[in-house]
Design a protein around this motif. Structure first.
Motif, PDB file in Angstrom:
ATOM      1  N   CYS A  46     -50.390  54.257  45.986  1.00 16.15           N
ATOM      2  CA  CYS A  46     -50.143  52.725  46.338  1.00 16.15           C
ATOM      3  C   CYS A  46     -51.360  52.006  45.651  1.00 16.15           C
ATOM      4  N   ARG A  47     -50.799  50.500  45.338  1.00 19.18           N
ATOM      5  CA  ARG A  47     -51.857  49.552  45.227  1.00 19.18           C
ATOM      6  C   ARG A  47     -52.669  49.244  46.372  1.00 19.18           C
ATOM      7  N   PRO A  48     -54.144  49.302  46.591  1.00 18.70           N
ATOM      8  CA  PRO A  48     -54.703  49.273  47.652  1.00 18.70           C
ATOM      9  C   PRO A  48     -54.083  48.003  48.583  1.00 18.70           C
ATOM     10  N   SER A  49     -53.920  46.852  47.832  1.00 18.16           N
ATOM     11  CA  SER A  49     -53.448  45.723  48.624  1.00 18.16           C
ATOM     12  C   SER A  49     -52.204  45.954  49.464  1.00 18.16           C
ATOM     13  N   ASP A  50     -51.191  46.821  48.943  1.00 22.25           N
ATOM     14  CA  ASP A  50     -50.213  47.163  49.663  1.00 22.25           C
ATOM     15  C   ASP A  50     -50.618  48.102  50.928  1.00 22.25           C
ATOM     16  N   GLY A  51     -51.372  48.910  50.543  1.00 20.66           N
ATOM     17  CA  GLY A  51     -52.063  49.802  51.742  1.00 20.66           C
ATOM     18  C   GLY A  51     -52.692  49.190  52.690  1.00 20.66           C
ATOM     19  N   ILE A  52     -53.163  48.212  52.496  1.00 25.24           N
ATOM     20  CA  ILE A  52     -54.212  47.266  53.332  1.00 25.24           C
ATOM     21  C   ILE A  52     -53.102  46.401  54.175  1.00 25.24           C
ATOM     22  N   ALA A  53     -52.186  45.898  53.553  1.00 22.58           N
ATOM     23  CA  ALA A  53     -50.879  45.305  54.267  1.00 22.58           C
ATOM     24  C   ALA A  53     -50.304  46.047  55.188  1.00 22.58           C
ATOM     25  N   LEU A  54     -49.965  47.366  54.755  1.00 15.69           N
ATOM     26  CA  LEU A  54     -49.272  48.373  55.569  1.00 15.69           C
ATOM     27  C   LEU A  54     -50.267  48.869  56.847  1.00 15.69           C
ATOM     28  N   ALA A  55     -51.582  48.977  56.352  1.00 19.76           N
ATOM     29  CA  ALA A  55     -52.348  49.363  57.700  1.00 19.76           C
ATOM     30  C   ALA A  55     -52.671  48.269  58.618  1.00 19.76           C
ATOM     31  N   THR A  56     -52.592  46.942  58.311  1.00 19.14           N
ATOM     32  CA  THR A  56     -52.573  46.093  59.298  1.00 19.14           C
ATOM     33  C   THR A  56     -51.393  46.014  60.113  1.00 19.14           C
ATOM     34  N   LEU A  57     -49.979  46.401  59.582  1.00 15.48           N
ATOM     35  CA  LEU A  57     -48.792  46.137  60.198  1.00 15.48           C
ATOM     36  C   LEU A  57     -49.121  47.178  61.235  1.00 15.48           C
ATOM     37  N   VAL A  58     -49.454  48.792  60.854  1.00 22.12           N
ATOM     38  CA  VAL A  58     -49.287  49.908  61.937  1.00 22.12           C
ATOM     39  C   VAL A  58     -50.523  50.122  62.603  1.00 22.12           C
ATOM     40  N   GLY A  59     -51.706  49.448  62.220  1.00 18.68           N
ATOM     41  CA  GLY A  59     -52.788  49.615  62.859  1.00 18.68           C
ATOM     42  C   GLY A  59     -53.472  50.971  62.642  1.00 18.68           C
ATOM     43  N   CYS A  60     -53.319  51.547  61.300  1.00 19.97           N
ATOM     44  CA  CYS A  60     -54.031  52.785  61.025  1.00 19.97           C
ATOM     45  C   CYS A  60     -55.185  52.393  60.403  1.00 19.97           C
ATOM     46  N   PRO A  61     -56.087  53.536  60.193  1.00 23.52           N
ATOM     47  CA  PRO A  61     -57.381  53.107  59.237  1.00 23.52           C
ATOM     48  C   PRO A  61     -57.362  52.940  57.898  1.00 23.52           C
ATOM     49  N   ILE A  62     -58.224  52.187  57.467  1.00 22.16           N
ATOM     50  CA  ILE A  62     -58.341  52.019  55.820  1.00 22.16           C
ATOM     51  C   ILE A  62     -59.960  52.762  55.659  1.00 22.16           C
ATOM     52  N   LEU A  63     -59.755  53.502  54.702  1.00 15.65           N
ATOM     53  CA  LEU A  63     -60.898  54.426  54.377  1.00 15.65           C
ATOM     54  C   LEU A  63     -61.238  54.198  52.760  1.00 15.65           C
ATOM     55  N   VAL A  64     -62.389  53.875  52.644  1.00 17.05           N
ATOM     56  CA  VAL A  64     -62.770  53.758  51.005  1.00 17.05           C
ATOM     57  C   VAL A  64     -63.762  54.929  50.747  1.00 17.05           C
ATOM     58  N   SER A  65     -63.816  55.404  49.728  1.00 18.33           N
ATOM     59  CA  SER A  65     -64.709  56.504  49.078  1.00 18.33           C
ATOM     60  C   SER A  65     -65.908  55.779  48.811  1.00 18.33           C
ATOM     61  N   GLU A  66     -67.148  56.656  49.141  1.00 21.53           N
ATOM     62  CA  GLU A  66     -68.210  56.259  48.863  1.00 21.53           C
ATOM     63  C   GLU A  66     -68.581  55.542  47.533  1.00 21.53           C
ATOM     64  N   HIS A  67     -68.153  56.265  46.452  1.00 19.17           N
ATOM     65  CA  HIS A  67     -68.323  55.865  45.258  1.00 19.17           C
ATOM     66  C   HIS A  67     -67.707  54.452  44.903  1.00 19.17           C
ATOM     67  N   VAL A  68     -66.697  54.333  45.505  1.00 20.01           N
ATOM     68  CA  VAL A  68     -65.890  53.095  45.319  1.00 20.01           C
ATOM     69  C   VAL A  68     -66.751  51.842  45.962  1.00 20.01           C
ATOM     70  N   ILE A  69     -67.398  52.165  47.125  1.00 19.23           N
ATOM     71  CA  ILE A  69     -68.053  51.029  47.900  1.00 19.23           C
ATOM     72  C   ILE A  69     -69.399  50.924  47.106  1.00 19.23           C
ATOM     73  N   GLU A  70     -69.991  51.974  46.400  1.00 21.26           N
ATOM     74  CA  GLU A  70     -70.997  51.623  45.460  1.00 21.26           C
ATOM     75  C   GLU A  70     -70.866  50.852  44.304  1.00 21.26           C
ATOM     76  N   ALA A  71     -69.742  51.166  43.701  1.00 15.47           N
ATOM     77  CA  ALA A  71     -69.216  50.543  42.367  1.00 15.47           C
ATOM     78  C   ALA A  71     -68.785  49.029  42.673  1.00 15.47           C
ATOM     79  N   ALA A  72     -68.257  48.763  43.936  1.00 14.48           N
ATOM     80  CA  ALA A  72     -67.940  47.541  43.774  1.00 14.48           C
ATOM     81  C   ALA A  72     -68.889  46.474  44.351  1.00 14.48           C
ATOM     82  N   GLY A  73     -70.094  47.255  45.079  1.00 16.80           N
ATOM     83  CA  GLY A  73     -71.087  46.367  45.300  1.00 16.80           C
ATOM     84  C   GLY A  73     -72.155  45.988  43.945  1.00 16.80           C
ATOM     85  N   ARG A  74     -71.790  46.411  43.023  1.00 22.61           N
ATOM     86  CA  ARG A  74     -72.637  46.149  41.703  1.00 22.61           C
ATOM     87  C   ARG A  74     -71.898  44.972  40.971  1.00 22.61           C
TER      88      ARG A  74
END
Length: 113
Positions: free
Chosen positions: A85-113
């Motif tokens: 899925c596109r993360p934006s669609d996944g986040i929209a679904l997660a807010t609808l059903v109340g499930c967790p959103i998990l982010v891989s460690e390497h993605v957090i590190e890469a996005a922080g740069r």
């Protein structure tokens, strides 16, 4: 841009999403309903009607400034199915059903740069 915040350590993770997804997420967070199901409500309803439950959304990778994600669906018989899925669609679904959103460690590190 929306910013996800890590529960345990408070690190943040910015992600750019479209205007439509932002409006859907805002509506879900406010508890506002629509008269007819929009795309994200439709997908949630299909998952539920087939006996499944969205148990998580995983943002798994970033390549060439594009994020990649997976819907994690429990089929109801102990099988976990992951659907691209596109993360934006996944986040929209997660807010609808109340499930967790998990982010891989390497993605957090890469996005922080």
């Amino acid at each position: 841009v929306i910013v996800l915040r890590e529960k345990e350590h408070g690190r943040t993770f910015p992600i750019c999403i479209g205007h439509y997804e932002v409006s859907v997420i805002e509506r879900h967070l406010r508890g506002e309903a629509t008269r007819r199901p929009m795309t994200h409500e439709l997908l949630s309803g299909v998952i539920e009607a087939m006996g499944g439950t969205l148990v998580g959304v995983a943002i798994t990778d970033i390549r060439d400034e594009t994020f990649f994600g997976l819907l994690q669906i429990d089929t109801g018989d102990g099988v976990l199915v992951e659907v691209d899925c596109r993360p934006s669609d996944g986040i929209a679904l997660a807010t609808l059903v109340g499930c967790p959103i998990l982010v891989s460690e390497h993605v957090i590190e890469a996005a922080g740069r």
